[in-house]
Design a protein around this motif. Sequence first.
Motif, PDB file in Angstrom:
ATOM      1  N   TYR A 132     -20.268  16.684 -30.015  1.00  0.00           N
ATOM      2  CA  TYR A 132     -19.772  17.532 -30.956  1.00  0.00           C
ATOM      3  C   TYR A 132     -21.079  18.614 -30.972  1.00  0.00           C
ATOM      4  N   ARG A 133     -21.154  19.766 -30.491  1.00  0.00           N
ATOM      5  CA  ARG A 133     -22.303  20.401 -30.533  1.00  0.00           C
ATOM      6  C   ARG A 133     -23.473  19.726 -30.080  1.00  0.00           C
ATOM      7  N   ARG A 134     -24.671  19.534 -30.861  1.00  0.00           N
ATOM      8  CA  ARG A 134     -26.026  18.849 -30.417  1.00  0.00           C
ATOM      9  C   ARG A 134     -25.551  17.197 -30.564  1.00  0.00           C
ATOM     10  N   GLN A 135     -24.646  16.710 -31.292  1.00  0.00           N
ATOM     11  CA  GLN A 135     -24.375  15.217 -31.526  1.00  0.00           C
ATOM     12  C   GLN A 135     -23.701  14.653 -30.262  1.00  0.00           C
ATOM     13  N   ALA A 136     -24.314  13.797 -29.744  1.00  0.00           N
ATOM     14  CA  ALA A 136     -23.514  13.010 -28.715  1.00  0.00           C
ATOM     15  C   ALA A 136     -23.619  11.570 -29.056  1.00  0.00           C
ATOM     16  N   LEU A 137     -22.612  10.727 -29.134  1.00  0.00           N
ATOM     17  CA  LEU A 137     -22.705   9.280 -29.502  1.00  0.00           C
ATOM     18  C   LEU A 137     -21.716   8.741 -28.283  1.00  0.00           C
ATOM     19  N   ASN A 138     -22.158   7.490 -28.038  1.00  0.00           N
ATOM     20  CA  ASN A 138     -21.381   6.657 -27.377  1.00  0.00           C
ATOM     21  C   ASN A 138     -20.350   5.800 -28.245  1.00  0.00           C
ATOM     22  N   MET A 139     -18.996   5.797 -28.220  1.00  0.00           N
ATOM     23  CA  MET A 139     -18.032   5.369 -28.972  1.00  0.00           C
ATOM     24  C   MET A 139     -17.110   4.291 -28.259  1.00  0.00           C
ATOM     25  N   SER A 140     -16.895   3.474 -28.960  1.00  0.00           N
ATOM     26  CA  SER A 140     -15.760   2.361 -28.795  1.00  0.00           C
ATOM     27  C   SER A 140     -14.254   3.124 -28.687  1.00  0.00           C
ATOM     28  N   ALA A 141     -13.649   3.385 -27.828  1.00  0.00           N
ATOM     29  CA  ALA A 141     -12.423   4.095 -27.536  1.00  0.00           C
ATOM     30  C   ALA A 141     -11.298   2.876 -27.397  1.00  0.00           C
ATOM     31  N   LEU A 142     -10.250   2.862 -28.116  1.00  0.00           N
ATOM     32  CA  LEU A 142      -8.898   2.228 -27.844  1.00  0.00           C
ATOM     33  C   LEU A 142      -7.946   3.103 -27.463  1.00  0.00           C
ATOM     34  N   PHE A 143      -7.206   2.545 -26.267  1.00  0.00           N
ATOM     35  CA  PHE A 143      -6.321   3.605 -25.728  1.00  0.00           C
ATOM     36  C   PHE A 143      -4.863   2.634 -25.878  1.00  0.00           C
ATOM     37  N   ALA A 144      -4.024   3.551 -26.307  1.00  0.00           N
ATOM     38  CA  ALA A 144      -2.655   2.994 -26.831  1.00  0.00           C
ATOM     39  C   ALA A 144      -1.693   3.855 -26.618  1.00  0.00           C
ATOM     40  N   ASP A 145      -0.333   3.331 -26.571  1.00  0.00           N
ATOM     41  CA  ASP A 145       0.733   4.011 -26.623  1.00  0.00           C
ATOM     42  C   ASP A 145       0.866   4.434 -28.108  1.00  0.00           C
ATOM     43  N   PRO A 146       1.837   5.603 -28.255  1.00  0.00           N
ATOM     44  CA  PRO A 146       2.207   6.192 -29.504  1.00  0.00           C
ATOM     45  C   PRO A 146       2.779   5.166 -30.633  1.00  0.00           C
ATOM     46  N   ASP A 147       3.560   4.126 -30.110  1.00  0.00           N
ATOM     47  CA  ASP A 147       4.264   3.038 -30.806  1.00  0.00           C
ATOM     48  C   ASP A 147       3.215   2.182 -31.677  1.00  0.00           C
ATOM     49  N   PHE A 148       1.741   2.514 -31.024  1.00  0.00           N
ATOM     50  CA  PHE A 148       0.717   1.534 -31.704  1.00  0.00           C
ATOM     51  C   PHE A 148       0.950   1.682 -33.435  1.00  0.00           C
ATOM     52  N   PHE A 149       1.130   3.094 -33.923  1.00  0.00           N
ATOM     53  CA  PHE A 149       1.127   3.263 -35.181  1.00  0.00           C
ATOM     54  C   PHE A 149       2.302   2.918 -36.057  1.00  0.00           C
ATOM     55  N   LYS A 150       3.379   2.646 -35.062  1.00  0.00           N
ATOM     56  CA  LYS A 150       4.754   2.090 -35.506  1.00  0.00           C
ATOM     57  C   LYS A 150       4.574   0.642 -36.004  1.00  0.00           C
ATOM     58  N   ILE A 151       3.841   0.035 -35.073  1.00  0.00           N
ATOM     59  CA  ILE A 151       3.463  -1.397 -35.264  1.00  0.00           C
ATOM     60  C   ILE A 151       2.567  -1.836 -36.336  1.00  0.00           C
ATOM     61  N   PHE A 152       1.375  -1.226 -36.445  1.00  0.00           N
ATOM     62  CA  PHE A 152       0.203  -1.378 -37.413  1.00  0.00           C
ATOM     63  C   PHE A 152       0.290  -0.148 -38.382  1.00  0.00           C
ATOM     64  N   ASP A 153       0.431  -0.544 -39.510  1.00  0.00           N
ATOM     65  CA  ASP A 153       0.190   0.389 -40.606  1.00  0.00           C
ATOM     66  C   ASP A 153      -1.030   0.821 -41.133  1.00  0.00           C
ATOM     67  N   TYR A 154      -1.927   1.461 -40.350  1.00  0.00           N
ATOM     68  CA  TYR A 154      -3.148   2.296 -40.820  1.00  0.00           C
ATOM     69  C   TYR A 154      -3.228   3.301 -41.849  1.00  0.00           C
ATOM     70  N   THR A 155      -4.055   3.414 -42.694  1.00  0.00           N
ATOM     71  CA  THR A 155      -3.922   4.255 -43.627  1.00  0.00           C
ATOM     72  C   THR A 155      -4.918   5.503 -43.156  1.00  0.00           C
ATOM     73  N   PHE A 156      -3.748   6.727 -43.355  1.00  0.00           N
ATOM     74  CA  PHE A 156      -4.500   7.912 -42.886  1.00  0.00           C
ATOM     75  C   PHE A 156      -4.940   8.939 -43.787  1.00  0.00           C
ATOM     76  N   LEU A 157      -6.170   9.000 -43.696  1.00  0.00           N
ATOM     77  CA  LEU A 157      -7.068  10.095 -44.644  1.00  0.00           C
ATOM     78  C   LEU A 157      -6.820  11.470 -44.224  1.00  0.00           C
TER      79      LEU A 157
END
Length: 815
Positions: A132-157
Amino acid sequence: MILYAGRFRKESARTAGTPVNDMFKLNFKIALRNLWKHKGFTLINMSGLTIGLASCLMLLLYVGYEWNFDRQFGKIDRIYGVCKNYTNNGDTATYGPVSYALPNLLVPTALEQVPGIEAASRTTSAYRLLSYRRQALNMSALFADPDFFKIFDYTFLEGHAGALLDPNAVVMTARAARKMFGESDAIGRAVTWDNRRVLKVGAVIADPAPNQTYQFDVMMNWTFLQQDEPTRKYQNWGSGFSNAVVLLKAEADFGMADRAMRQLIRKNQADLDTEAFLFPFAKTHLYNRFENGKATGGTVDQVRIFFLLAVCVLLIACINYMNLSTARSEKRAQEVGIRKTLGSDRTGLALQFLNESLVLTVIALVVAFVLVELCLPFFNNLLQISMHIDYGSHEIWLLLLLLALLTGALAGSYPALYLSSFSPMRALKGVKGGRPNFSFRKLLVILQFGCSVCMIVGAIVIYRQIAYLKNKPLGFNDQNLLEMRRTGRLENESANELLKSALLRSGAVMAISGLSTSLTNNGNNSDDVSWPGKQANERIVMNIRTTDRELAQTLGLTTAAGRGFDAALRSDSSGVVLNESAASAMRLGKEGIGKQIWFGGQAYTVLGIWKNFSYESSAYRVSPTLFFKSDSGRRKTNTLLIRLNPAMGMQASLEAVQELFQKFNPGYPAETTFISESLAGKLENERRLGVLANVFGGFAIFISCLGLLGLALYMAEQRSKEVSIRKVLGADVFSILVLLNKDFISLVLVANLLACPLAWVIASRWLERFDYRAAPGVWPFAAAVLISLVVALLAVSLQTWKIARSNPAAVLKHE
């Protein structure tokens, strides 16, 4: 005695006709008075209980931390991971729920063909650059189907679960959003994926708890993964690179769903000898060891050990209290006799002694709780985890209440029953407690030190095993060896070769090689390998690696037969090098050099055999591994293995490597991983067990010695006249020390005699989990005996030395 009787007569008069509440207040005052009157014994008792309770609390916090993995999710009872059984050399082996071994087609097919599934999602992970702009970070990415959030109830900020429906949207954790955007709103901002694609932030979720299986910085839609990496669109059932998690309907029949899942792979590809099955996701972390297709243990075994350790430490502290309370029985006998004479019954007296125990336990628990809170950051750092006390949790307060009641009742039960049983006539005549009590007190000391000896043996065995695995030859040199991922421009072979040349010219690097995956993971596996003499029903899973001709030089491998790859020979692109495990599994010795094997429908010539080297973990047997030569087509290396030049200095060499990486691959962080650290991480669970066994085993010995010190203090007081008379009759200090210490030392010896066989059984069973292990031997037991004897002798002698050196005239002048 008149004053003593007068005080109890007043108390008896006051208690006549008083309500229960007033009686409790009075008993509480009497308990505080008795504790204050005997400050020395109170201090010893309180110290033992405090350390025991603090140790128990810390261990129970850790047990709760491990036990509650993934149990934060509201639907966890209906969530199941998918495992895969396969036949390996005649045995049934298992890929667990997070092994990235399932075919791409499993989840969409299961949604159609397996009854009772409400939602299902594939998952896989990768490290990628996000900028993002001059900020570049290696990040851990999780790839998932949309049903993932139907299975696990994460809190959306920010945003909502619908963000995962968009292949061009990124769902970020709060931690990742802060790193990238600071405290500004993240939603809707444009970020660049791997310097190639512009995406937008669709939602921000609360950081996953540390004790959750899925840990990630960002989450992406599965469709995006297949767009970004078209090779992930596998349409066959034999190749696997993903996990799967399913949510069953509330009314679903698990047995029916599991049976359908077990038939799914063969139903769609009959020639595959594999089956998928459902496994409770709440058990994923605890049960990570499978034998013959069934979960047989894993982390849960370690959790049980820690729970047992907590119970043992608390039991030792309670035994301390019992011993010290009953040791003072003669001093409490007159009190019991007077109170019984004035009308107190046995029940009331027993409750009074239990009340004293509870009061002391509550005070000790408060101090222990403060100690735990103060020591928690230290233990988190030591164990490399993130535990905390949730003051808003009802479970914490319930645990404290139960600990107080249980410890108070357990520690005070025997003293209450024993002291309240005295006969008034015998007590007022000064008759001492009978021999049965003394025998029981000896039994308690033996039990106390027996537990401590088991802990010492366990700690030494664990330390020796970890040291053995650390010092065991790996078959390659892991020192000054690091790895880096090929990212950005370095995915191009020409740019990669230029970097390798520059690194070698810099003098910071002695050797450099490529590998298809990280050296310390298990790479890609396949049973689609054939060789001369293979049986019709023989299936052996092989580890598949792609590398280049420099691997043997970079790692320092030894050739057992034949040769490695040669860059000058183009024919080596159809060659393969085996490790000894693969050659043994195929029954190919030196005579196998030059023969052909088949993998993926293509023939390869065996060029050589490398001696086994432990690239996964030094604790387990080396997997059969095939090494193929990289090319510019399908077989590429994704990781660089770099041997630093020690003559240049570690820090200087590392900085030179990072500087050249940045030069040839601008915009990508130069992240390095030392192989020695990765291998050490494979033994993290054993390291934690060793740390906790050492720390709390030491506390157990200390508590036991406090008990011996208290008993020696009382014994010295009781036998002071005897010692003085013996000194008058000519006994020397040494003979008196032997006289006073021999009873205690004999008890410790008996404890060792009983505990060592039990410790041997426990240690042997723990060691069975390792393929390579150090035999327990005699040294851990000899060391435990020596440590317990020396520490016990010192604890007792601290007090007996005083009485042995005392002036007889000062003791006998009133006789």
